[in-house]
Design a protein around this motif. Structure first.
Motif, PDB file in Angstrom:
ATOM      1  N   UNK A   1       0.949  -1.276  -0.032  1.00 14.46           N
ATOM      2  CA  UNK A   1       0.375  -0.113   0.062  1.00 14.46           C
ATOM      3  C   UNK A   1       0.977   1.343  -0.046  1.00 14.46           C
ATOM      4  N   UNK A   2       0.608   2.026  -0.846  1.00 14.86           N
ATOM      5  CA  UNK A   2       1.355   3.321  -1.346  1.00 14.86           C
ATOM      6  C   UNK A   2       0.557   4.573  -0.740  1.00 14.86           C
ATOM      7  N   UNK A   3       1.114   5.325   0.196  1.00 16.73           N
ATOM      8  CA  UNK A   3       0.243   6.517   0.556  1.00 16.73           C
ATOM      9  C   UNK A   3       0.432   7.541  -0.518  1.00 16.73           C
ATOM     10  N   UNK A   4      -0.920   8.209  -1.151  1.00 13.88           N
ATOM     11  CA  UNK A   4      -0.662   9.236  -2.009  1.00 13.88           C
ATOM     12  C   UNK A   4      -1.070  10.575  -1.262  1.00 13.88           C
ATOM     13  N   UNK A   5      -1.877  10.660  -0.219  1.00 16.33           N
ATOM     14  CA  UNK A   5      -2.041  11.525   0.541  1.00 16.33           C
ATOM     15  C   UNK A   5      -3.604  11.778   0.905  1.00 16.33           C
ATOM     16  N   UNK A   6      -4.076  12.051   1.890  1.00 20.28           N
ATOM     17  CA  UNK A   6      -5.375  12.176   2.358  1.00 20.28           C
ATOM     18  C   UNK A   6      -5.984  10.867   2.437  1.00 20.28           C
ATOM     19  N   UNK A   7      -7.034  10.362   1.901  1.00 18.17           N
ATOM     20  CA  UNK A   7      -7.505   9.048   1.686  1.00 18.17           C
ATOM     21  C   UNK A   7      -7.288   8.457   0.338  1.00 18.17           C
ATOM     22  N   UNK A   8      -6.360   8.926  -0.402  1.00 13.12           N
ATOM     23  CA  UNK A   8      -5.813   8.509  -1.847  1.00 13.12           C
ATOM     24  C   UNK A   8      -4.834   7.427  -1.386  1.00 13.12           C
ATOM     25  N   UNK A   9      -5.080   6.218  -1.755  1.00 10.68           N
ATOM     26  CA  UNK A   9      -3.907   5.329  -1.750  1.00 10.68           C
ATOM     27  C   UNK A   9      -3.779   4.459  -2.701  1.00 10.68           C
ATOM     28  N   UNK A  10      -2.770   3.889  -3.049  1.00 12.14           N
ATOM     29  CA  UNK A  10      -2.454   2.838  -4.209  1.00 12.14           C
ATOM     30  C   UNK A  10      -2.293   1.422  -3.436  1.00 12.14           C
ATOM     31  N   UNK A  11      -3.349   0.543  -3.588  1.00  9.28           N
ATOM     32  CA  UNK A  11      -3.180  -0.951  -3.015  1.00  9.28           C
ATOM     33  C   UNK A  11      -2.797  -1.830  -4.369  1.00  9.28           C
ATOM     34  N   UNK A  12      -1.747  -2.335  -4.143  1.00  7.15           N
ATOM     35  CA  UNK A  12      -1.219  -3.483  -4.916  1.00  7.15           C
ATOM     36  C   UNK A  12      -1.517  -4.640  -4.629  1.00  7.15           C
ATOM     37  N   UNK A  13      -2.213  -5.717  -4.825  1.00 13.14           N
ATOM     38  CA  UNK A  13      -2.405  -6.799  -4.316  1.00 13.14           C
ATOM     39  C   UNK A  13      -2.872  -7.934  -5.174  1.00 13.14           C
ATOM     40  N   UNK A  14      -2.251  -9.072  -5.147  1.00 15.40           N
ATOM     41  CA  UNK A  14      -2.260 -10.153  -5.901  1.00 15.40           C
ATOM     42  C   UNK A  14      -2.267  -9.919  -7.435  1.00 15.40           C
ATOM     43  N   UNK A  15      -1.406  -8.796  -7.900  1.00 13.20           N
ATOM     44  CA  UNK A  15      -1.475  -8.331  -9.222  1.00 13.20           C
ATOM     45  C   UNK A  15      -2.470  -7.477  -9.995  1.00 13.20           C
ATOM     46  N   UNK A  16      -3.350  -6.962  -8.960  1.00 16.79           N
ATOM     47  CA  UNK A  16      -4.324  -5.870  -9.074  1.00 16.79           C
ATOM     48  C   UNK A  16      -3.900  -4.698  -8.616  1.00 16.79           C
ATOM     49  N   UNK A  17      -4.124  -3.515  -9.472  1.00 17.32           N
ATOM     50  CA  UNK A  17      -4.091  -2.125  -9.011  1.00 17.32           C
ATOM     51  C   UNK A  17      -5.433  -1.422  -8.278  1.00 17.32           C
ATOM     52  N   UNK A  18      -5.238  -0.999  -7.317  1.00 19.43           N
ATOM     53  CA  UNK A  18      -6.604  -0.427  -6.855  1.00 19.43           C
ATOM     54  C   UNK A  18      -6.200   1.148  -6.236  1.00 19.43           C
ATOM     55  N   UNK A  19      -6.969   2.026  -6.538  1.00 16.70           N
ATOM     56  CA  UNK A  19      -6.901   3.642  -5.948  1.00 16.70           C
ATOM     57  C   UNK A  19      -8.023   3.735  -5.120  1.00 16.70           C
ATOM     58  N   UNK A  20      -7.833   4.273  -3.839  1.00 20.73           N
ATOM     59  CA  UNK A  20      -8.769   4.648  -3.182  1.00 20.73           C
ATOM     60  C   UNK A  20      -9.301   6.303  -3.200  1.00 20.73           C
ATOM     61  N   UNK A  21     -10.331   6.612  -3.074  1.00 22.38           N
ATOM     62  CA  UNK A  21     -10.731   8.037  -3.314  1.00 22.38           C
ATOM     63  C   UNK A  21      -9.698   9.053  -3.857  1.00 22.38           C
TER      64      UNK A  21
END
Length: 328
Positions: free
Chosen positions: A69-89
């Motif tokens: 999990x890489x912190x972008x800022x505030x509630x924005x994070x990059x989740x990299x899990x099992x070959x899938x890339x996910x962004x939150x807010x």
């Protein structure tokens, strides 16, 4: 009297929807009138934040087999899990506001440059507030990545009006969404609210996302107050204790105004223990000055709360923009 029409969602009433507006059943109200807002702002209690804080942006790998999990800022994070890339807010804009020149301005640059993002498969949205649902960023993601966007009821109307070809899926509390590639999200309740303008308060739902993946479980809590704490034990009972929880720790002062909608660090630690998470990252702090506390207050108060609860500090870390956190 003519009933106000919900411009985003048309569905049957439920235990948290009265036919026009969503609400938090059995909890303190979150609506605040002009008098309360003026009382808060005229008190002059806001701490002075730095104009900017240095950030060294990360450059993520294209794909990750495990969980990073890489912190972008505030509630924005990059989740990299099992070959899938996910962004939150995801918010890459300069301001969390409907306006370009006024509103909360970021004091930390994004922890990943937009051009350095890996291929984004999924975007998770928690609710419609401008510091979480940023149309300019979603437009850029649509052009460059065409991700699947998952969100609570009603938020899809906002996204589709601005981005007609967006691939949106929606959920009510406790609904489970199949996001593909072995990843599912269960939309979890939160004690919060949502709006885009004063006239549409609580017309779109809010919540968190509990992810089940081939590489473990992760809970993106979304914005929430603590309330009676019932929903956090219910998450544990229904879905199990997550391997990683992303829990807000900032935007909580003054408490008389914010307690029903945002937890403070001590309450964030209570959520951590209630749900039985293995590890946690503290989010929703230090990027946009939304409330009165000093920028570094959430970090200091989180450390105090962990010490009081005899929890090792490495189990719950305040996430810093540009930092990547690996979870075996």
């Amino acid at each position: 009297m003519t009933k106000t029409r919900n411009r985003y969602y048309d569905g049957p009433p439920s235990d948290h929807f009265d036919g026009t507006r969503f609400f938090n059943p059995g909890q303190a109200g979150t609506d605040r009138g002009l008098r309360a807002v003026l009382r808060w702002k005229l008190a002059g209690g806001a701490a002075r934040w730095p104009r900017s804080v240095p950030v060294t942006p990360a450059t993520p790998l294209a794909r990750v087999d495990g969980l990073i999990v890489t912190m972008v800022g505030h509630a924005s994070l990059l989740i990299q899990v099992a070959g899938v890339n996910i962004l939150t807010d995801p918010v890459w804009s300069e301001r969390a506001s409907p306006f370009r020149r006024i509103g909360p301005r970021r004091v930390t640059a994004p922890g990943i440059a937009f051009e350095d993002l890996p291929p984004i498969d999924i975007v998770l949205l928690s609710h419609g507030h401008y510091d979480h649902l940023d149309i300019d960023t979603l437009r850029r993601l649509q052009v460059d990545h065409d991700p699947l966007m998952a969100m609570p009821l009603g938020n899809d109307a906002i996204v589709r009006r601005a981005i007609p070809d967006a691939r949106c899926v929606t959920a009510d509390w406790w609904d489970r969404l199949d996001l593909g590639q072995g990843v599912t999200s269960t939309l979890t309740p939160a004690y919060h609210w949502s709006n885009r303008w004063p006239s549409d308060t609580r017309m779109m739902l809010w919540g968190g996302h509990y992810l089940d993946t081939p590489a473990g479980s992760l809970w993106f809590v979304g914005d929430t107050g603590y309330g009676d704490g019932r929903i956090f034990g219910e998450v544990r009972t229904r879905l199990g204790s997550p391997d990683v929880a992303l829990i807000p720790i900032g935007a909580y002062a003054p408490r008389w105004f914010m307690a029903a909608q945002h937890v403070d660090p001590a309450e964030a630690v209570r959520i951590f223990t209630d749900v039985g998470a293995n590890r946690a990252l503290g989010i929703h702090w230090g990027t946009f000055q939304l409330t009165d506390e000093a920028r570094d207050a959430p970090v200091r108060e989180l450390a105090q709360a962990l010490s009081s609860a005899s929890i090792p500090p490495e189990h719950f870390v305040a996430a810093e923009p540009g930092r990547a956190y690996s979870f075996p």
